[in-house]
Design a protein around this motif. Structure first.
Motif, PDB file in Angstrom:
ATOM      1  N   UNK A  76       4.132  -4.599 -54.673  1.00 49.49           N
ATOM      2  CA  UNK A  76       4.070  -5.348 -53.411  1.00 49.49           C
ATOM      3  C   UNK A  76       5.067  -6.503 -53.441  1.00 49.49           C
ATOM      4  N   UNK A  77       5.237  -7.138 -54.586  1.00 47.87           N
ATOM      5  CA  UNK A  77       6.223  -8.228 -54.692  1.00 47.87           C
ATOM      6  C   UNK A  77       7.630  -7.719 -54.372  1.00 47.87           C
ATOM      7  N   UNK A  78       7.930  -6.504 -54.808  1.00 47.59           N
ATOM      8  CA  UNK A  78       9.236  -5.939 -54.465  1.00 47.59           C
ATOM      9  C   UNK A  78       9.373  -5.776 -52.955  1.00 47.59           C
ATOM     10  N   UNK A  79       8.346  -5.257 -52.306  1.00 48.42           N
ATOM     11  CA  UNK A  79       8.399  -5.103 -50.857  1.00 48.42           C
ATOM     12  C   UNK A  79       8.580  -6.445 -50.172  1.00 48.42           C
ATOM     13  N   UNK A  80       7.926  -7.467 -50.676  1.00 48.48           N
ATOM     14  CA  UNK A  80       8.099  -8.805 -50.112  1.00 48.48           C
ATOM     15  C   UNK A  80       9.543  -9.266 -50.238  1.00 48.48           C
ATOM     16  N   UNK A  81      10.165  -8.970 -51.381  1.00 46.38           N
ATOM     17  CA  UNK A  81      11.566  -9.347 -51.584  1.00 46.38           C
ATOM     18  C   UNK A  81      12.492  -8.572 -50.659  1.00 46.38           C
ATOM     19  N   UNK A  82      12.070  -7.389 -50.214  1.00 45.09           N
ATOM     20  CA  UNK A  82      12.893  -6.546 -49.346  1.00 45.09           C
ATOM     21  C   UNK A  82      12.771  -6.912 -47.870  1.00 45.09           C
ATOM     22  N   UNK A  83      11.923  -7.849 -47.535  1.00 43.42           N
ATOM     23  CA  UNK A  83      11.740  -8.187 -46.120  1.00 43.42           C
ATOM     24  C   UNK A  83      13.029  -8.701 -45.486  1.00 43.42           C
ATOM     25  N   UNK A 143      12.736   6.258 -44.181  1.00 44.27           N
ATOM     26  CA  UNK A 143      12.163   5.729 -45.423  1.00 44.27           C
ATOM     27  C   UNK A 143      11.065   4.714 -45.138  1.00 44.27           C
ATOM     28  N   UNK A 144      11.235   3.935 -44.077  1.00 45.56           N
ATOM     29  CA  UNK A 144      10.207   2.946 -43.755  1.00 45.56           C
ATOM     30  C   UNK A 144       8.906   3.632 -43.349  1.00 45.56           C
ATOM     31  N   UNK A 145       8.986   4.714 -42.576  1.00 45.60           N
ATOM     32  CA  UNK A 145       7.766   5.419 -42.179  1.00 45.60           C
ATOM     33  C   UNK A 145       7.101   6.066 -43.385  1.00 45.60           C
ATOM     34  N   UNK A 146       7.890   6.632 -44.273  1.00 41.43           N
ATOM     35  CA  UNK A 146       7.337   7.221 -45.502  1.00 41.43           C
ATOM     36  C   UNK A 146       6.612   6.162 -46.325  1.00 41.43           C
ATOM     37  N   UNK A 147       7.255   5.019 -46.524  1.00 43.38           N
ATOM     38  CA  UNK A 147       6.669   3.968 -47.349  1.00 43.38           C
ATOM     39  C   UNK A 147       5.452   3.342 -46.684  1.00 43.38           C
ATOM     40  N   UNK A 148       5.501   3.154 -45.367  1.00 44.06           N
ATOM     41  CA  UNK A 148       4.355   2.573 -44.673  1.00 44.06           C
ATOM     42  C   UNK A 148       3.152   3.505 -44.753  1.00 44.06           C
ATOM     43  N   UNK A 149       3.387   4.802 -44.636  1.00 46.41           N
ATOM     44  CA  UNK A 149       2.289   5.765 -44.774  1.00 46.41           C
ATOM     45  C   UNK A 149       1.641   5.632 -46.146  1.00 46.41           C
ATOM     46  N   UNK A 150       2.445   5.509 -47.174  1.00 46.55           N
ATOM     47  CA  UNK A 150       1.886   5.398 -48.528  1.00 46.55           C
ATOM     48  C   UNK A 150       1.117   4.091 -48.705  1.00 46.55           C
ATOM     49  N   UNK A 151       1.592   3.018 -48.087  1.00 43.98           N
ATOM     50  CA  UNK A 151       0.849   1.759 -48.151  1.00 43.98           C
ATOM     51  C   UNK A 151      -0.505   1.889 -47.461  1.00 43.98           C
ATOM     52  N   UNK A 156      26.310  -2.106 -61.863  1.00 44.09           N
ATOM     53  CA  UNK A 156      27.149  -1.180 -61.112  1.00 44.09           C
ATOM     54  C   UNK A 156      26.639   0.241 -61.085  1.00 44.09           C
ATOM     55  N   UNK A 157      25.564   0.519 -61.820  1.00 41.40           N
ATOM     56  CA  UNK A 157      25.075   1.895 -61.951  1.00 41.40           C
ATOM     57  C   UNK A 157      24.006   2.192 -60.907  1.00 41.40           C
ATOM     58  N   UNK A 158      24.424   2.299 -59.649  1.00 38.06           N
ATOM     59  CA  UNK A 158      23.459   2.605 -58.599  1.00 38.06           C
ATOM     60  C   UNK A 158      22.811   3.968 -58.821  1.00 38.06           C
ATOM     61  N   UNK A 159      23.503   4.825 -59.556  1.00 43.08           N
ATOM     62  CA  UNK A 159      22.981   6.166 -59.800  1.00 43.08           C
ATOM     63  C   UNK A 159      21.717   6.148 -60.665  1.00 43.08           C
ATOM     64  N   UNK A 160      21.520   5.096 -61.467  1.00 42.82           N
ATOM     65  CA  UNK A 160      20.353   5.050 -62.358  1.00 42.82           C
ATOM     66  C   UNK A 160      19.447   3.850 -62.118  1.00 42.82           C
ATOM     67  N   UNK A 161      19.994   2.702 -61.713  1.00 37.98           N
ATOM     68  CA  UNK A 161      19.155   1.497 -61.625  1.00 37.98           C
ATOM     69  C   UNK A 161      19.164   0.824 -60.261  1.00 37.98           C
ATOM     70  N   UNK A 162      19.460   1.582 -59.205  1.00 37.21           N
ATOM     71  CA  UNK A 162      19.248   1.020 -57.870  1.00 37.21           C
ATOM     72  C   UNK A 162      17.805   1.311 -57.460  1.00 37.21           C
ATOM     73  N   UNK A 163      17.020   0.277 -57.141  1.00 31.24           N
ATOM     74  CA  UNK A 163      15.653   0.507 -56.668  1.00 31.24           C
ATOM     75  C   UNK A 163      15.655   0.821 -55.184  1.00 31.24           C
ATOM     76  N   UNK A 164      14.562   1.357 -54.689  1.00 34.27           N
ATOM     77  CA  UNK A 164      14.464   1.624 -53.257  1.00 34.27           C
ATOM     78  C   UNK A 164      13.021   1.591 -52.801  1.00 34.27           C
ATOM     79  N   UNK A 165      12.857   1.539 -51.485  1.00 32.33           N
ATOM     80  CA  UNK A 165      11.524   1.516 -50.877  1.00 32.33           C
ATOM     81  C   UNK A 165      10.698   2.725 -51.284  1.00 32.33           C
ATOM     82  N   UNK A 166      11.249   3.914 -51.072  1.00 27.47           N
ATOM     83  CA  UNK A 166      10.442   5.113 -51.299  1.00 27.47           C
ATOM     84  C   UNK A 166      10.116   5.315 -52.768  1.00 27.47           C
TER      85      UNK A 166
END
Length: 641
Positions: free
Chosen positions: A145-152, A219-227, A613-623
């Protein structure tokens, strides 16, 4: 579907001389005085649930492991159990050719422990806990949830540890543009300029999708459904409920019921020389509002971000988005059916309107409209989204006494049959919500059959999804149910965990409980690299995520604020990491070992790098993060192992 998040125009950089020894001991699973340890011990660094099957792994030279033993010590270094390593589970790579297990199942007393190797091999694990499920999982949900707060995004932001201010206030009066056209690879905008439609929309708020600042309805609808689903298990977590509200508020803006328009995306990630994009600049989100730009300036689309539609006003809506958004609105109706039935009926009518406008005969030769370009979030299936919508509409109607319940149940069953008969079946992730749909459709059917579908057909498909993972795990030295050398290994893993928990609840069949525990463990440290893929979870976790806010405002030396709770992609195909992302304003991160320090653990065509720089391995995301959150929430309330 495993696919690239976004094809970005890269500026090659390297992670030269990050020279960190601070976490080397934990990375290599050995004492810091051993520069090249003989063996590495991999455990679930968050911990094991009391009563569940518990398994750790040891990787090293075959001869060294053949005669090795282990002992488990508690926080006071007292030996609590000991034994021999288990059988060889397979080969990993040249440096660590042999992998063996450590069975910890009999260790059930609450506490903090480590594994030490003795005899012909040396090695030391990170610490791990034994505790009840709720004690282990609930803090992880809070961190997610803290991550989602940071993504606002927008005016209603929560500064948090990373001190993020209000951002993209110009989205309050955003210009809507016609669909952009891209080259075949989806990397270059072919239009000389974007074409405005003459409409504007309030697209402010919502969440940043990933390490960038784009916002997607999909992605927002997917994540909101899971919440909303997780909220049922953790109703006493106000911060989780607040984030669900935040997602709902933005999705409500994306649907214009008066004109029958669903908006799909805010911002643009692939442009040309005349149209600069979100992926061309490395900055803080609030910096965009300070830009001094005029129409025609290349940076105009960074401050005044374009909005793109899923459909022209009143026209049919791409069914994957229509189904998913309708499902979320119906879940919102169910959520408020008892406390505010009038508001619930408003949500139900919005859900019904979106659902009825779905294009249920899409052109098979054209990609589903998920994002612009579609390569950001490609999707092949849509019947699962419509099944999800129909099931949630039916259950909301039941709770509100609406006589359309039977019709929606029948339609959901029809879409379920279409999905079951299709050749695009997958497992739970942002491109496939069938697991969520099946469970609630079975409830809506209430023991009956409709359109040649009954609960057992739906449960059979859940077993199909889990058996796919079980089959892969049976051929992997670390028991991984996901694929290492493709995108989305970690979210697919958490999707399997969530599916196993949903299946057990629906059927009472716990045959996949041990499998779910091993998958959770793999994502939290019991993997070849010995790292948790959830930031802040365990002793070793990503310290240098490809995330602009974390890079510019977070700790780069391991001693300050982190993007706690974010879930990253994890390992990927080695050839995907030939080039790392780079920008002049990107700050060098020295909190993790140099990129090359991970190569000893790469194998099976896969690679992992903890580098900004390694978005392929360490980029986080909502979903990624909400799939993990749902898995943790379901596990937190599942004490029957």
């Amino acid at each position: 579907m495993n696919a690239s998040r976004r094809p970005v125009l890269l500026v090659t950089t390297t992670a030269a001389s990050l020279g960190v020894v601070l976490v080397a001991m934990n990375l290599y699973g050995a004492a810091s005085t051993t520069p090249a340890p003989e063996a590495a011990v991999r455990v679930d660094q968050v911990g094991y649930v009391r009563g569940e099957t518990k398994q750790a792994y040891v990787m090293g030279p075959s001869k060294a492991l053949a005669g090795a033993r282990f002992k488990v010590v508690d926080a006071k270094d007292k030996v609590v159990t000991a034994g021999r390593l288990g059988a060889v589970t397979g080969h990993w790579n040249a440096k660590y050719p042999s992998v063996r297990t450590v069975d910890l199942s009999e260790l059930d007393a609450p506490g903090t422990y480590r594994i030490l190797l003795t005899g012909t091999a040396t090695g030391r694990s990170p610490a791990f806990r034994i505790a009840d499920a709720s004690e282990l999982m609930t803090p992880l949900v809070r961190d997610n949830v803290r991550f989602l707060q940071a993504q606002r995004d927008g005016a209603d932001v929560l500064p948090g540890a990373l001190k993020h201010g209000p951002s993209h206030l110009a989205d309050e009066d955003a210009t809507v543009y016609a669909d952009p056209h891209y080259d075949e690879a989806g990397e270059e905008l072919l239009d000389e300029r974007l074409t405005p439609t003459g409409d504007t929309v309030d697209a402010s708020g919502g969440w940043f999708d990933a390490g960038d600042f784009l916002k997607f309805t999909g992605t927002t609808s997917y994540s909101t459904a899971e919440l909303l689903l997780a909220e049922r298990d953790l109703p006493a977590m106000p911060a989780l409920s607040a984030e669900a509200d935040h997602g709902l508020e933005w999705l409500d803006k994306m649907w214009d019921g008066d004109s029958g328009t669903l908006y799909a995306q805010v911002g643009i990630g692939a442009g040309n020389d005349a149209v600069r994009t979100d992926h061309d600049v490395w900055r803080l989100p609030e910096a965009d509002d300070r830009l001094d730009v005029s129409p025609g300036d290349p940076d105009h689309t960074i401050k005044h971000r374009p909005v793109f539609r899923a459909n022209a006003p009143g026209e049919p809506i791409t069914p994957s988005l229509a189904g998913r958004v309708a499902a979320v609105f119906a879940l919102a109706a169910r959520r408020t059916a008892d406390s505010d039935p009038d508001r619930a009926r408003e949500w139900l009518e919005k859900a019904a309107a979106v659902y009825e406008q779905a294009d249920t005969d899409p052109d098979p030769d054209k990609p589903l409209v998920t994002a612009f370009p579609t390569g950001f979030y490609p999707e092949d299936s849509w019947q699962d989204d419509m099944e999800f919508a129909g099931a949630e509409l039916a259950l909301a109607a039941r709770e509100l006494g609406d006589d359309r319940e039977g019709d929606w149940t029948g339609e959901a069953a029809r879409w379920a049959r279409a999905y079951l008969d299709s050749d695009v079946k997958g497992t739970l992730n942002v491109a496939d919500v069938s697991a969520l749909a099946h469970v609630d459709l079975a409830i809506a059917l209430d023991g009956a059959r409709s359109n040649d579908v009954g609960a057992e057909d739906l449960y059979k498909d859940l077993r199909r999804q889990l058996e796919d993972g079980v089959h892969r795990a049976g051929h992997d030295p670390f028991g991984a149910g996901a694929v290492y050398d493709d995108f989305d290994a970690v979210p697919h893993t958490f999707g399997l965990v969530a599916t196993a928990r949903l299946y057990a609840r629906a059927t009472g069949d716990t045959r996949y409980a041990a499998f779910a525990g091993r998958q959770r463990g793999w994502a939290l440290g019991a993997n070849p690299w010995g790292t948790s893929f959830v930031i802040g979870a365990g002793e070793v976790y990503p310290h240098c995520p490809e995330h602009q806010l974390a890079n510019l405002r977070g700790s780069l030396d391991g001693n300050g604020a982190i993007l706690r709770g974010a879930v990253v992609n994890g390992p990927n195909a080695a050839d995907e990491l030939a080039d790392l992302n780079g920008f002049p304003t990107m700050r060098k991160c020295t909190a993790a070992p140099p990129s090359g320090a991970w190569t000893d653990f790469d194998g099976k065509g896969s690679r992992y790098v903890d580098d900004v720089g390694a978005w392929q391995t360490v980029e986080p995301s909502l979903d990624f993060t909400t799939t993990a959150l749902l898995a943790f929430a379901l596990t937190a309330q599942d004490e029957s192992h």
